[in-house]
Write a protein that holds these residues in place. Structure first.
Motif, mmCIF file in Angstrom:
data_model
loop_
_atom_site.group_PDB
_atom_site.id
_atom_site.type_symbol
_atom_site.label_atom_id
_atom_site.label_comp_id
_atom_site.label_asym_id
_atom_site.label_seq_id
_atom_site.Cartn_x
_atom_site.Cartn_y
_atom_site.Cartn_z
ATOM 1 N N ARG A 168 38.088 128.181 61.031
ATOM 2 C CA ARG A 168 39.132 128.426 61.666
ATOM 3 C C ARG A 168 39.451 128.406 62.842
ATOM 4 N NH1 ARG A 168 38.863 133.849 58.542
ATOM 5 N NH2 ARG A 168 38.005 134.778 60.843
ATOM 6 N N GLN B 86 40.779 125.958 65.942
ATOM 7 C CA GLN B 86 41.801 125.221 65.955
ATOM 8 C C GLN B 86 41.946 124.786 67.122
ATOM 9 O OE1 GLN B 86 45.169 125.254 63.086
ATOM 10 N NE2 GLN B 86 43.592 126.121 62.216
ATOM 11 N N CYS C 33 42.366 120.977 68.575
ATOM 12 C CA CYS C 33 42.837 120.225 69.034
ATOM 13 C C CYS C 33 42.329 118.877 70.079
ATOM 14 C CB CYS C 33 44.273 120.579 69.413
ATOM 15 S SG CYS C 33 45.415 120.921 67.922
ATOM 16 N N PRO D 183 44.935 120.150 64.769
ATOM 17 C CA PRO D 183 43.109 120.403 65.136
ATOM 18 C C PRO D 183 41.671 119.714 64.055
ATOM 19 C CG PRO D 183 44.020 121.850 63.484
ATOM 20 C CD PRO D 183 45.333 120.999 64.003
#
Ligand SMILES: Nc1nc2c(ncn2[C@@H]2O[C@H](COP(=O)(O)OP(=O)(O)OP(=O)(O)O)[C@@H](O)[C@H]2O)c(=O)[nH]1
Length: 434
Positions: A376, A378, A380, A387
């Motif tokens: 999970r 995320q 970037c 991501p």
């Protein structure tokens, strides 16, 4: 000798003879300003070391006084003479001596009344020079001691255990944020201020003091103003002739040193990049848990995980983004874990978790949730909108043999984790170590 006496000359001579060697100078004044002198004993020069010729009133007496004492002293005297409720006045001031130095004297004046009327003022003046200097020296020493104690954040105390009585120096009230005028210290009251978690320590220190006569303890104090401070107390038991005990001691505020010590300890235990525990602390904690298991059979498990293809991630997006992934991943894991669990970075992108009171089934569930946490994430990379997918491989082991060492545990979980890597990554391999 002043010659202006109202008395019978024979009686005056007798009085002079009697008072000639007295240590106190006796005088009598008219009750009204300018308070003219009626009688002054002949021992002024001897008792007070001052030149008295020409003194005929209070005004003359004033000129002999130290300039700093004069105004205040005269005001005090006039108020006394005018105040019908005040019958006696005692004060200390300085008089100029033969040698042009100032001598401290104590002057005590009383009203002589007849039929309700003040007819004269009579008094005695004694030389208290040495006494005053000693008192000033003692006061100065006390001030210096108090100042030095304040700077060093030390206070001193005396306790009387049989009477629940406690005496504190002024610094202690200040240290605990208490008002010296209104707060009355007692032993039981102070005990109640000791931090709950440190009360056993305090009891042990008292027991030790009973045996050795020496009291030495560090503990926290919960001050009534809400502050919690650390103090170091040292004391010695003094047994009194009547069999009672008295403990004399010092208390030092060590809050700053303690906080610094805690910070250093925390730094020494922490991985600088991720903020989770480091390898050394993990090994210490693992040893403690293993000892508990060996003694009391308290079951526990260890999880190890390593991020997959991390070299590639670094190479593609940069080392700094790699760092962000390590930090983000550790934070997500930490959030999921309990307070009693220990998450540590063993090095590089490899982490370990100690799960106390957790069997293999429960540890597997936790590892699955941690795997989800990684999925999970995320994060970037710079200048990217999407991501990056991050995965990790997990090894999970429950310790089920009492004769293993912590190195064997680490080796076992490491092998399980590498099995997960070999089997394709982003998965876990779980087993008992028996
Ligand atoms: N960004 C960053 N990278 C690190 C840090 N410590 C180690 N690394 C890098 O992590 C990479 C680990 O590479 P490998 O041991 O080959 O592992 P991997 O690429 O994850 O491959 P697998 O574990 O087999 O999936 C190396 O390139 C290290 O330089 C760190 O603190 N920050």
């Amino acid at each position: 000798m002043p010659s202006r006496f109202l008395f019978n000359p024979e009686l005056t001579a007798l009085l002079n003879e009697t008072l000639a060697s007295s240590p106190a100078v006796i005088y009598r004044l008219y009750a009204e300003p300018p308070f003219a002198l009626q009688y002054l004993s002949p021992n002024v020069a001897e008792a007070l070391h001052i030149e008295f010729s020409g003194i005929s009133s209070m005004a003359d007496w004033m000129t002999m006084q130290h300039p700093e004492d004069r105004q205040f002293n005269y005001a005090l005297f006039k108020d006394f003479a005018a105040d019908t409720n005040q019958h006696q006045l005692t004060r200390r001031y300085r008089l100029r001596s033969h040698a042009d130095e100032y001598v401290w004297v104590e002057d005590s004046t009383k009203k002589i009344e007849r039929a309700g009327l003040v007819v004269a003022l009579a008094g005695a003046i004694t030389n208290v020079h040495q006494q005053q200097l000693q008192a000033q020296e003692a006061a100065q020493s006390r001030r210096l001691l108090s100042e030095a104690q304040r700077i060093a954040r030390i206070g001193h105390w005396v306790s009387y255990p049989q009477q629940n009585r406690l005496e504190w120096s002024a610094n202690i009230y200040e240290m605990f944020g208490l008002d010296q005028q209104s707060f009355q210290p007692t032993i039981s009251g102070f005990m109640a201020m000791i931090h709950e978690a440190d009360r056993d320590l305090e009891q042990q220190a008292l027991k030790h003091a009973e045996e050795t006569g020496e009291y030495d303890v560090e503990h926290r104090v919960c001050c009534p103003n809400g502050r919690i401070i650390w103090v170091h107390e040292r004391g010695e038991i003094k047994r009194q002739p009547d069999g009672s005990e008295q403990i004399i001691g010092t208390v030092r505020d060590i809050t700053e040193a303690k906080e610094m010590q805690q910070e250093l300890l925390q730094l020494a235990r922490t991985d600088a990049l991720t903020g989770v525990y480091n390898h050394r602390y993990f090994m210490e904690t693992l040893q403690q848990e293993l000892t508990r298991y060996q003694r009391h059979g308290r079951v526990f498990s260890v999880v190890m995980y390593d991020l997959d293809y991390f070299k590639q991630l670094n190479d593609t997006y940069g080392h700094s983004f790699g760092d962000d992934v390590l930090v983000g991943c550790a934070a997500a894991m930490q959030q999921r874990l309990r307070d009693v669990d220990t998450l540590a970075r063993l090095g590089g992108e490899e982490f370990a978790i100690l799960l106390p009171e957790t069997d293999l089934a429960a540890a597997t569930t936790v590892a699955k949730q941690l795997q989800d946490c990684v999925h999970r994430l995320q994060l970037c990379p710079p200048q990217q909108i999407e991501p990056v997918a991050v995965t990790a491989s997990f090894g999970v082991v429950q310790i089920a043999a009492k004769d293993v060492t912590r190195d064997e545990i680490l080796q076992a979980v490491d092998q399980l984790m590498y099995r997960a890597k070999r089997q394709g990554r982003d998965q876990m391999v779980c087993d008992l170590l028996d």
